[in-house]
Design an enzyme around this catalytic site. Structure first.
Site, PDB file in Angstrom:
ATOM      1  N   HIS A 120     -34.895 -11.896 -16.530  1.00 24.53           N
ATOM      2  CA  HIS A 120     -34.335 -11.853 -14.876  1.00 24.53           C
ATOM      3  C   HIS A 120     -34.290 -13.411 -14.146  1.00 24.53           C
ATOM      4  O   HIS A 120     -34.476 -13.883 -13.587  1.00 24.53           O
ATOM      5  CB  HIS A 120     -35.160 -10.835 -14.320  1.00 24.53           C
ATOM      6  CG  HIS A 120     -34.927  -9.158 -14.461  1.00 24.53           C
ATOM      7  ND1 HIS A 120     -36.189  -8.618 -14.617  1.00 24.53           N
ATOM      8  CD2 HIS A 120     -33.887  -8.949 -14.810  1.00 24.53           C
ATOM      9  CE1 HIS A 120     -35.933  -7.940 -14.997  1.00 24.53           C
ATOM     10  NE2 HIS A 120     -34.558  -7.755 -15.468  1.00 24.53           N
ATOM     11  N   CYS A 152     -22.813 -30.666  -3.394  1.00 28.39           N
ATOM     12  CA  CYS A 152     -21.761 -29.846  -2.996  1.00 28.39           C
ATOM     13  C   CYS A 152     -21.834 -30.036  -0.938  1.00 28.39           C
ATOM     14  O   CYS A 152     -21.292 -28.953  -0.380  1.00 28.39           O
ATOM     15  CB  CYS A 152     -20.281 -29.569  -3.498  1.00 28.39           C
ATOM     16  SG  CYS A 152     -21.744 -27.572  -3.481  1.00 28.39           S
TER      17      CYS A 152
HETATM   18  C1  BJW Z   1     -51.072  -4.235 -15.693  1.00 25.71           C
HETATM   19  C2  BJW Z   1     -51.972  -4.863 -15.461  1.00 25.71           C
HETATM   20  C3  BJW Z   1     -52.762  -5.496 -16.158  1.00 25.71           C
HETATM   21  C4  BJW Z   1     -50.846  -4.410 -14.042  1.00 25.71           C
HETATM   22  N1  BJW Z   1     -52.260  -5.932 -18.034  1.00 25.71           N
HETATM   23  N2  BJW Z   1     -50.470  -4.118 -17.401  1.00 25.71           N
HETATM   24  C5  BJW Z   1     -29.723   2.742 -15.645  1.00 25.71           C
HETATM   25  C6  BJW Z   1     -30.461   3.582 -15.366  1.00 25.71           C
HETATM   26  C7  BJW Z   1     -30.581   3.907 -14.372  1.00 25.71           C
HETATM   27  C8  BJW Z   1     -30.004   2.105 -12.705  1.00 25.71           C
HETATM   28  C9  BJW Z   1     -29.947   1.723 -13.275  1.00 25.71           C
HETATM   29  C10 BJW Z   1     -29.633   1.249 -14.948  1.00 25.71           C
HETATM   30  N3  BJW Z   1     -28.457   0.581 -15.453  1.00 25.71           N
HETATM   31  C11 BJW Z   1     -28.499  -0.270 -14.249  1.00 25.71           C
HETATM   32  C12 BJW Z   1     -29.268   0.198 -13.301  1.00 25.71           C
HETATM   33  C13 BJW Z   1     -29.718  -0.277 -12.345  1.00 25.71           C
HETATM   34  C14 BJW Z   1     -30.886  -1.270 -11.791  1.00 25.71           C
HETATM   35  C15 BJW Z   1     -32.037  -0.680 -12.165  1.00 25.71           C
HETATM   36  O1  BJW Z   1     -32.513  -0.736 -13.085  1.00 25.71           O
HETATM   37  N4  BJW Z   1     -32.623   0.313 -11.294  1.00 25.71           N
HETATM   38  C16 BJW Z   1     -33.309   1.723 -11.362  1.00 25.71           C
HETATM   39  C17 BJW Z   1     -35.023   0.864 -10.705  1.00 25.71           C
HETATM   40  C18 BJW Z   1     -33.444   2.388 -11.118  1.00 25.71           C
HETATM   41  N5  BJW Z   1     -30.341  -2.521 -12.371  1.00 25.71           N
HETATM   42  C19 BJW Z   1     -30.096  -3.477 -12.011  1.00 25.71           C
HETATM   43  O2  BJW Z   1     -29.321  -3.619 -11.222  1.00 25.71           O
HETATM   44  C20 BJW Z   1     -29.623  -4.889 -13.300  1.00 25.71           C
HETATM   45  N6  BJW Z   1     -28.137  -5.173 -13.162  1.00 25.71           N
HETATM   46  C21 BJW Z   1     -27.475  -4.657 -14.027  1.00 25.71           C
HETATM   47  O3  BJW Z   1     -27.989  -3.759 -14.572  1.00 25.71           O
HETATM   48  O4  BJW Z   1     -26.401  -5.535 -14.209  1.00 25.71           O
HETATM   49  C22 BJW Z   1     -25.320  -4.340 -14.979  1.00 25.71           C
HETATM   50  C23 BJW Z   1     -25.018  -3.265 -13.080  1.00 25.71           C
HETATM   51  C24 BJW Z   1     -24.112  -4.072 -12.477  1.00 25.71           C
HETATM   52  C25 BJW Z   1     -23.129  -3.331 -11.748  1.00 25.71           C
HETATM   53  C26 BJW Z   1     -23.775  -1.966 -11.468  1.00 25.71           C
HETATM   54  C27 BJW Z   1     -24.462  -0.844 -13.162  1.00 25.71           C
HETATM   55  C28 BJW Z   1     -24.586  -2.159 -13.488  1.00 25.71           C
HETATM   56  C29 BJW Z   1     -30.377  -5.974 -12.722  1.00 25.71           C
HETATM   57  C30 BJW Z   1     -32.099  -5.798 -12.847  1.00 25.71           C
HETATM   58  C31 BJW Z   1     -32.911  -6.734 -12.447  1.00 25.71           C
HETATM   59  C32 BJW Z   1     -34.063  -6.786 -11.723  1.00 25.71           C
HETATM   60  N7  BJW Z   1     -34.460  -7.919 -11.118  1.00 25.71           N
HETATM   61  C33 BJW Z   1     -35.808  -7.757  -9.741  1.00 25.71           C
HETATM   62  C34 BJW Z   1     -36.255  -8.775  -9.362  1.00 25.71           C
HETATM   63  C35 BJW Z   1     -36.228 -10.080  -9.541  1.00 25.71           C
HETATM   64  C36 BJW Z   1     -36.767 -11.602  -9.103  1.00 25.71           C
HETATM   65  C37 BJW Z   1     -37.614 -11.535  -8.470  1.00 25.71           C
HETATM   66  O5  BJW Z   1     -38.941 -11.680  -9.426  1.00 25.71           O
HETATM   67  O6  BJW Z   1     -37.654 -11.004  -7.443  1.00 25.71           O
HETATM   68  O7  BJW Z   1     -37.111  -8.068 -10.935  1.00 25.71           O
HETATM   69  S1  BJW Z   1     -36.719  -5.905 -10.170  1.00 25.71           S
HETATM   70  C38 BJW Z   1     -38.180  -6.153 -10.373  1.00 25.71           C
HETATM   71  O8  BJW Z   1     -38.044  -5.106 -11.122  1.00 25.71           O
HETATM   72  C39 BJW Z   1     -38.241  -7.878 -11.844  1.00 25.71           C
HETATM   73  C40 BJW Z   1     -39.727  -7.458 -12.119  1.00 25.71           C
HETATM   74  O9  BJW Z   1     -38.862  -8.218 -13.598  1.00 25.71           O
HETATM   75  C41 BJW Z   1     -38.512  -5.692 -12.957  1.00 25.71           C
HETATM   76  C42 BJW Z   1     -39.731  -4.953 -13.674  1.00 25.71           C
HETATM   77  O10 BJW Z   1     -40.526  -4.749 -13.248  1.00 25.71           O
HETATM   78  P1  BJW Z   1     -41.996  -4.687 -13.974  1.00 25.71           P
HETATM   79  O11 BJW Z   1     -41.802  -6.141 -14.260  1.00 25.71           O
HETATM   80  O12 BJW Z   1     -41.736  -3.728 -14.445  1.00 25.71           O
HETATM   81  O13 BJW Z   1     -42.982  -5.128 -12.872  1.00 25.71           O
HETATM   82  P2  BJW Z   1     -43.815  -3.483 -12.074  1.00 25.71           P
HETATM   83  O14 BJW Z   1     -44.615  -3.461 -10.615  1.00 25.71           O
HETATM   84  O15 BJW Z   1     -42.895  -2.590 -12.316  1.00 25.71           O
HETATM   85  O16 BJW Z   1     -45.253  -2.706 -13.141  1.00 25.71           O
HETATM   86  C43 BJW Z   1     -46.102  -3.558 -13.314  1.00 25.71           C
HETATM   87  C44 BJW Z   1     -47.082  -3.048 -14.680  1.00 25.71           C
HETATM   88  O17 BJW Z   1     -48.080  -3.917 -14.821  1.00 25.71           O
HETATM   89  C45 BJW Z   1     -47.529  -1.605 -14.225  1.00 25.71           C
HETATM   90  O18 BJW Z   1     -46.819  -0.623 -14.842  1.00 25.71           O
HETATM   91  C46 BJW Z   1     -48.354  -1.778 -14.099  1.00 25.71           C
HETATM   92  O19 BJW Z   1     -49.556  -0.370 -14.201  1.00 25.71           O
HETATM   93  C47 BJW Z   1     -48.967  -2.559 -15.480  1.00 25.71           C
HETATM   94  N8  BJW Z   1     -50.168  -3.922 -14.700  1.00 25.71           N
HETATM   95  N9  BJW Z   1     -51.606  -4.502 -13.591  1.00 25.71           N
HETATM   96  C48 BJW Z   1     -51.104  -4.616 -17.939  1.00 25.71           C
HETATM   97  N10 BJW Z   1     -53.892  -6.648 -16.301  1.00 25.71           N
HETATM   98 ZN    ZN Z   2     -23.306 -27.607  -5.608  1.00 28.35          ZN
END
Ligand code: BJW
Ligand code: ZN
Length: 247
Positions: A120, A152
């Site tokens: 990401h 730019c």
């Molecule tokens: C601990 C702990 C401790 C706590 N020890 N653990 C297929 C099906 C359905 C939907 C889609 C699909 N394909 C695509 C989509 C759409 C969408 C998507 O997935 N939506 C779903 C939410 C439904 N995906 C996209 O749009 C992606 N692009 C894409 O697919 O392009 C192709 C396409 C284009 C156009 C149309 C269709 C397809 C892009 C996704 C980009 C995600 N971006 C973010 C923001 C990044 C920038 C930023 O940081 O601001 O990425 S969103 C956010 O979520 C961030 C993270 O990397 C990501 C994942 O979150 P993560 O890391 O899992 O965090 P949490 O908070 O959810 O979980 C934390 C965990 O830690 C918990 O489980 C806790 O229990 C645990 N924990 N303490 C160990 N001490």
């Molecule tokens: Zn530029």
């Protein structure tokens, strides 16, 4: 503490040659970095589309930049925790090893991990919306918000991947190859709800890899886990590592 699961995880890893660590926001939680979902998460009280989508950015770039600038300020003062250090150390232990992360915070690299595959993007990168130039920018606070390109003059955006955007192709290809070919996938601190990254767990499991999940809560991919370590990664990964060192 879960002595049995720790021992099982160490046993699985002991003879492994090809290992991938697949991480999410939870791996940085013990460094003081908020996760996204759940109570106290970054998205709490914010409609996600307003802060992490191209549409939200173009509607109000200053608001989105303030959100990222605040996170950059906080991240400038945090340090990697024992989980990042164990995962970095494993690059010396396993002949083939990769860290594939959804995180944009750079903490795996700060712990010494090399070649981290950032699915990401990175909060420390800027991309010009005019000429497309990418650059690393670690200055905190930014001299100007939103930042402007020195080549730019156009506005820059954070070098991260928002909803609806494609993941970087080269990184995706490398991550997919590593995950499809690994013997053990260690899934740390992700809720595994954001695709396509979440799909990697199924890819590995279907290709025959053992899956170890390290998370206090069951992720949406927990049913693929051969071993579940239910607790904080910063406590449990060092236990697994210590156990590995014994055997
Ligand atoms: C601990 C702990 C401790 C706590 N020890 N653990 C297929 C099906 C359905 C939907 C889609 C699909 N394909 C695509 C989509 C759409 C969408 C998507 O997935 N939506 C779903 C939410 C439904 N995906 C996209 O749009 C992606 N692009 C894409 O697919 O392009 C192709 C396409 C284009 C156009 C149309 C269709 C397809 C892009 C996704 C980009 C995600 N971006 C973010 C923001 C990044 C920038 C930023 O940081 O601001 O990425 S969103 C956010 O979520 C961030 C993270 O990397 C990501 C994942 O979150 P993560 O890391 O899992 O965090 P949490 O908070 O959810 O979980 C934390 C965990 O830690 C918990 O489980 C806790 O229990 C645990 N924990 N303490 C160990 N001490
Ligand atoms: Zn530029």
């Amino acid at each position: 503490m879960q002595p049995e699961s720790v021992a099982e995880a160490a046993e699985i890893l002991r003879s492994a040659q090809r290992v991938v660590a697949f991480t999410g926001a939870g791996v940085s939680a013990e460094s003081g970095v908020p996760t996204f979902r759940g109570a106290g998460g970054l998205w709490e009280g914010h409609p996600v589309e307003e802060l992490a989508s191209p549409r939200g950015f173009y509607a109000d770039p200053v608001k989105v930049w303030r959100f990222y600038e605040e996170r950059r300020r906080n991240l400038a003062n945090v340090k990697p925790n024992p989980a990042h250090r164990v995962l970095a150390g494993w690059q010396e232990r396993f002949p083939q090893y990769a860290v594939v992360t959804q995180n944009v915070d750079g903490l795996h690299q700060a712990a010494g991990a090399r070649g981290v595959l950032e699915l990401h993007g990175s909060i420390w990168r800027m991309r010009c919306l005019g000429c497309g130039r990418e650059r690393e920018e670690r200055t905190v606070p930014l001299p100007r918000v939103p930042p402007l390109c020195s080549e730019c003059g156009a506005m820059e955006r954070p070098g991260v991947v928002w909803f609806g955007e494609f993941l970087p192709e080269v990184v995706m290809a490398a991550a997919f190859a590593a995950i499809e070919g690994c013997e053990v996938l260690v899934v740390v601190g992700t809720s595994a709800v954001v695709y396509p990254a979440a799909g990697f767990v199924e890819v590995a499991a279907t290709a025959g890899a053992k899956v170890i999940e390290v998370n206090p809560e069951a992720s949406s991919m927990a049913h693929f886990a051969d071993v579940a370590l239910r607790g904080p990664a910063g406590e449990l990964l060092p236990l697994v590592d210590a156990r590995l060192a014994e055997i």
